[in-house]
Scaffold this motif. Structure first.
Motif, mmCIF file in Angstrom:
data_model
loop_
_atom_site.group_PDB
_atom_site.id
_atom_site.type_symbol
_atom_site.label_atom_id
_atom_site.label_comp_id
_atom_site.label_asym_id
_atom_site.label_seq_id
_atom_site.Cartn_x
_atom_site.Cartn_y
_atom_site.Cartn_z
ATOM 1 N N THR A 19 0.844 -1.194 0.000
ATOM 2 C CA THR A 19 0.000 0.000 0.000
ATOM 3 C C THR A 19 0.882 1.246 0.000
ATOM 4 N N HIS A 44 -8.380 1.004 -6.136
ATOM 5 C CA HIS A 44 -8.912 -0.058 -5.271
ATOM 6 C C HIS A 44 -7.982 -0.429 -4.113
ATOM 7 N N LYS A 45 -6.937 0.393 -3.836
ATOM 8 C CA LYS A 45 -5.982 0.036 -2.785
ATOM 9 C C LYS A 45 -5.893 1.099 -1.693
ATOM 10 N N LEU A 52 -7.422 -5.008 2.784
ATOM 11 C CA LEU A 52 -7.229 -5.452 1.402
ATOM 12 C C LEU A 52 -6.969 -6.959 1.341
ATOM 13 N N ARG A 53 -6.205 -7.466 2.288
ATOM 14 C CA ARG A 53 -5.947 -8.918 2.306
ATOM 15 C C ARG A 53 -7.223 -9.709 2.572
ATOM 16 N N GLN A 55 -10.018 -9.194 1.377
ATOM 17 C CA GLN A 55 -10.805 -9.254 0.142
ATOM 18 C C GLN A 55 -10.250 -10.252 -0.870
ATOM 19 N N HIS A 56 -9.066 -10.734 -0.623
ATOM 20 C CA HIS A 56 -8.412 -11.686 -1.524
ATOM 21 C C HIS A 56 -9.136 -13.043 -1.467
ATOM 22 N N SER A 59 -10.780 -9.675 -4.914
ATOM 23 C CA SER A 59 -10.660 -8.236 -4.709
ATOM 24 C C SER A 59 -10.823 -7.481 -6.027
ATOM 25 N N ILE A 61 -9.082 -5.209 -6.887
ATOM 26 C CA ILE A 61 -7.717 -4.922 -7.321
ATOM 27 C C ILE A 61 -7.373 -5.711 -8.586
ATOM 28 N N THR A 143 -6.908 -12.121 -7.530
ATOM 29 C CA THR A 143 -5.640 -11.500 -7.161
ATOM 30 C C THR A 143 -4.625 -12.544 -6.704
ATOM 31 N N ALA A 173 -0.264 -6.295 0.376
ATOM 32 C CA ALA A 173 -1.616 -6.288 -0.188
ATOM 33 C C ALA A 173 -1.674 -7.253 -1.360
#
Length: 270
Positions: A19, A44-45, A52-53, A55-56, A59, A61, A143, A173
């Motif tokens: 990030t 998106h970050k 953020l992790r 959402q993996h 994501s 991203i 991602t 991230a």
């Protein structure tokens, strides 16, 4: 009465898999030296790394491509009152090189830069570190998130375990496979013969994923004799250079380079 001269501007450009908080020490350092500093987040970050992790692997991203990231910085720079200095790390270094090609910045610093298309160097550590990050034979709709072991070996090698763990928790991230793969595409092409703003390459002596030999090959490709292109290798720096105990020394080196070039005197954009 003489009007106050506006502060020169620095835009920090974040790399992949982290990030914009990677600039949390560099930004106040340069602000204390009279610069107006910005560190925009990638699309998106703009959230804490832990969020953020969570959402993996699904994501948003994953939607990002090289052009999306480049456009974010191009648009941000376009609304500034003057051409900025841009300082980028890793994939952010590639973005620095592409922004110089647009003639939209006053100077650039590419720290442990991901190379443009066609820049190669023989390095087993490079192959071993980069290949997993490409997420080959997997869908670009999801991602990629490096494991802690991959982080240790490719990014934070040589650091104390406590630092490796702290950096992983605070900065790591998930990343778009598309954006990583497009660094190997025509979208990442640079015309090395055209005039450009002053450019400094900083390489880490123990960097495994973007080794010094690759940074030097990148530097050597520039061919315009009247344009300033400099290279410097920092011994003992891994790819997590921005947060190593030597970060202040490295930031001071960049500050001296900028001061010697007098690039702080940036004319307003027209």
């Amino acid at each position: 009465m003489k009007s106050k001269r506006p502060a020169p501007i620095i835009v920090f450009i974040t790399g992949a898999f982290v990030t914009h908080n990677c600039w949390d020490q560099w930004k106040p350092f340069f602000e204390s030296q009279g610069y107006a500093c910005y560190a925009p987040a990638w699309p998106h970050k703009d959230a804490p790394a832990a969020v953020l992790r969570s959402q993996h692997p699904h994501s948003p991203i994953a939607q990002n491509g090289l052009q999306d990231v480049l456009k974010l910085y191009s648009d941000f720079i376009a609304q500034l009152p003057a051409k900025p200095i841009v300082i980028g790390h890793s994939y952010g270094g590639l973005i620095v090189q592409l922004l110089l090609q647009q003639d939209s910045v006053a100077a650039g610093v590419a720290i442990e830069s991901a190379p443009p298309l066609g820049v190669v160097a023989l390095s087993w550590s490079l192959v071993r570190s980069v290949l997993p990050m490409l997420g080959l034979f997997s869908s670009t709709k999801t991602t990629f998130l490096p494991s802690f072991s991959q982080w240790q070996n490719a990014i934070a090698n040589g650091l104390p375990l406590t630092d490796q763990e702290a950096f992983y928790e605070r900065l790591l991230a998930p990343e778009s496979k598309k954006v990583i793969r497009e660094a190997l595409s025509l979208r990442a092409r640079v015309d090395f013969r055209r005039p450009h703003a002053p450019l400094l390459f900083l390489a880490g002596g123990t960097d495994r994923i973007m080794p010094a030999v690759l940074n030097h090959a990148n530097f050597q490709r520039y061919r315009h004799a009247q344009s300033v292109t400099d290279y410097h290798e920092l011994p003992g720096r891994c790819h997590a250079m921005l947060g190593q105990s030597t970060w202040r020394e490295d930031a001071a080196f960049v500050l001296r380079w900028l001061s010697e070039l007098k690039v702080a005197a940036v004319a307003p954009q027209t």
